[in-house]
Every structure is written in C-alpha cells, then in structure tokens.
Design a protein around this motif. Structure first.
Motif, mmCIF file in Angstrom:
data_model
loop_
_atom_site.group_PDB
_atom_site.id
_atom_site.type_symbol
_atom_site.label_atom_id
_atom_site.label_comp_id
_atom_site.label_asym_id
_atom_site.label_seq_id
_atom_site.Cartn_x
_atom_site.Cartn_y
_atom_site.Cartn_z
ATOM 1 N N ARG A 72 12.183 2.466 -1.637
ATOM 2 C CA ARG A 72 10.800 2.984 -1.669
ATOM 3 C C ARG A 72 9.923 2.232 -0.668
ATOM 4 N NH1 ARG A 72 11.857 2.819 -7.170
ATOM 5 N NH2 ARG A 72 10.557 0.962 -7.466
ATOM 6 N N LEU A 73 10.091 0.913 -0.604
ATOM 7 C CA LEU A 73 9.298 0.102 0.321
ATOM 8 C C LEU A 73 9.650 0.424 1.774
ATOM 9 C CD1 LEU A 73 9.388 -3.284 -1.599
ATOM 10 C CD2 LEU A 73 7.407 -1.767 -1.308
ATOM 11 N N ARG A 74 10.914 0.694 2.049
ATOM 12 C CA ARG A 74 11.317 1.079 3.411
ATOM 13 C C ARG A 74 10.625 2.367 3.830
ATOM 14 N NH1 ARG A 74 17.737 -0.310 3.007
ATOM 15 N NH2 ARG A 74 17.563 -2.462 3.731
ATOM 16 N N LYS A 75 10.531 3.310 2.886
ATOM 17 C CA LYS A 75 9.858 4.577 3.197
ATOM 18 C C LYS A 75 8.367 4.360 3.437
ATOM 19 C CE LYS A 75 13.233 7.488 0.914
ATOM 20 N NZ LYS A 75 13.594 8.271 -0.247
ATOM 21 N N GLU A 76 7.747 3.499 2.626
ATOM 22 C CA GLU A 76 6.328 3.190 2.838
ATOM 23 C C GLU A 76 6.120 2.499 4.183
ATOM 24 O OE1 GLU A 76 4.315 1.116 -0.379
ATOM 25 O OE2 GLU A 76 5.639 2.088 -1.832
ATOM 26 N N ALA A 77 6.970 1.530 4.493
ATOM 27 C CA ALA A 77 6.840 0.806 5.764
ATOM 28 C C ALA A 77 7.091 1.731 6.948
ATOM 29 C CB ALA A 77 7.797 -0.376 5.797
ATOM 30 N N ALA A 78 7.976 2.720 6.774
ATOM 31 C CA ALA A 78 8.279 3.653 7.855
ATOM 32 C C ALA A 78 7.037 4.433 8.274
ATOM 33 C CB ALA A 78 9.394 4.609 7.442
#
Length: 177
Positions: A72-78
């Motif tokens: 989820r954090l990777r998607k937000e950071a993306a």
C-alpha cells in the motif's frame, strides 16, 4: 542545475522507513546471522544483537501483514513520481557526537535515517552528495533519489550539481572540472 521545487507528502516514505526496524524485516536479518546470535552473540555489537534478536518475535502472519502494508505504501509513494523526476532531501537531518549516539544508539540512528531508511523497501535509487558545511563547521549533504534503475540519471545530475558548486575533491583540494 535547473529544476522546480515541489512539496510532497512524505508520509508514505516515513511509514515505510518505520517498517524497516519496527517490522518483520528484522527477522530477515536474524535469519542471516542466527547461528552467531544463538552460539556466539559476543561477536556482535550489543545494540545490533538487541535489534536483530527482536526479529524472533515476528510470525509469518506478521510478515504478510507488513508486506501488504508495504505494498500500500509503495502505491502511495508511486503517486509522488507522477509529478517528480527526483526527490531531494537532506542526507541526515542532524549530526550527533559519538557520545550522543552511544547513549541512545537505536533512536539516534533512526533519526539519522529519517530521509533514507525507506529507500530499499520502496525499491529506490539514490546518491548522496556533499553540499558544503553548516555554520558549526560540520558537513552538510543532500540525497537525490528516484524510483529503481534511475541510478545513471541520478549520478549524472549529481555530477552536474557538484560541478556547479565547484567543491574541492577530498583532501587534495582539486576542483571538479
């Protein structure tokens, strides 16, 4: 060097950094040196032993929950990379004395990694650059970061930045062409 300053939501980066030492990734470190921890712990620094030994408390369920959270954090950071080519942060927010670090090694090292501890978990490229000196005479640096496999672009930008500042190289006091 060019560029435009943009503020970004740093929360996904900060939360990913917390996972590194407050999540099951510590268990991965334990797996790598478990024989030493079990049979010869005196070979390890006391703080390292304490941190790595904490990896034993995590379960497979904890690991999967953390992996889901990281995704989820990777998607937000993306989302940040839709508007940016490079993220520029201080390399560290401060500098501590050796005595200060020895008095509180875990917290102060966590503080030192505030702007960098997320990079591996979020699969990022980065290069740290000297940027001069603080008024105290201590060094100051910045980190250029971007998504994975942008190493060459970051190094090229870093070289242009260093050439622009005309800093001497090391102790030989030669400027970058």
């Amino acid at each position: 060097c060019g560029g435009r300053r943009e503020e970004v939501d740093f929360n996904p980066f900060r939360k990913a950094a917390a996972l590194l030492y407050e999540g099951p990734w510590v268990a991965e470190r334990l797996a790598a040196i478990e024989d030493i921890v079990s049979h010869n712990p005196t070979l390890l620094n006391e703080t390292t032993l304490k941190i790595v030994s904490g990896g034993a408390k995590y379960t497979a369920v904890d690991t999967y929950r953390a992996l889901y959270k990281l995704e989820r954090l990777r998607k937000e950071a993306a989302c940040v990379w839709k508007d940016l080519d490079v993220l520029v942060t201080p390399t560290t927010g401060t500098i501590y004395t050796i005595d200060e670090v020895m008095a509180d090694p875990v917290q102060l090292n966590t503080n030192l990694g505030y702007y960098t501890n997320f990079m591996n978990l979020l699969d990022m490229s980065a290069v740290a650059l000297p940027m001069g000196f603080q008024t105290s005479g201590l060094p100051l640096g910045i980190t250029l970061s971007a998504p994975a496999f942008r190493d060459l672009q970051l190094c090229e930008l870093g070289q242009r930045f260093q050439e622009h500042l005309k800093f001497p190289i090391g102790v030989v006091n030669e400027t970058v062409c």
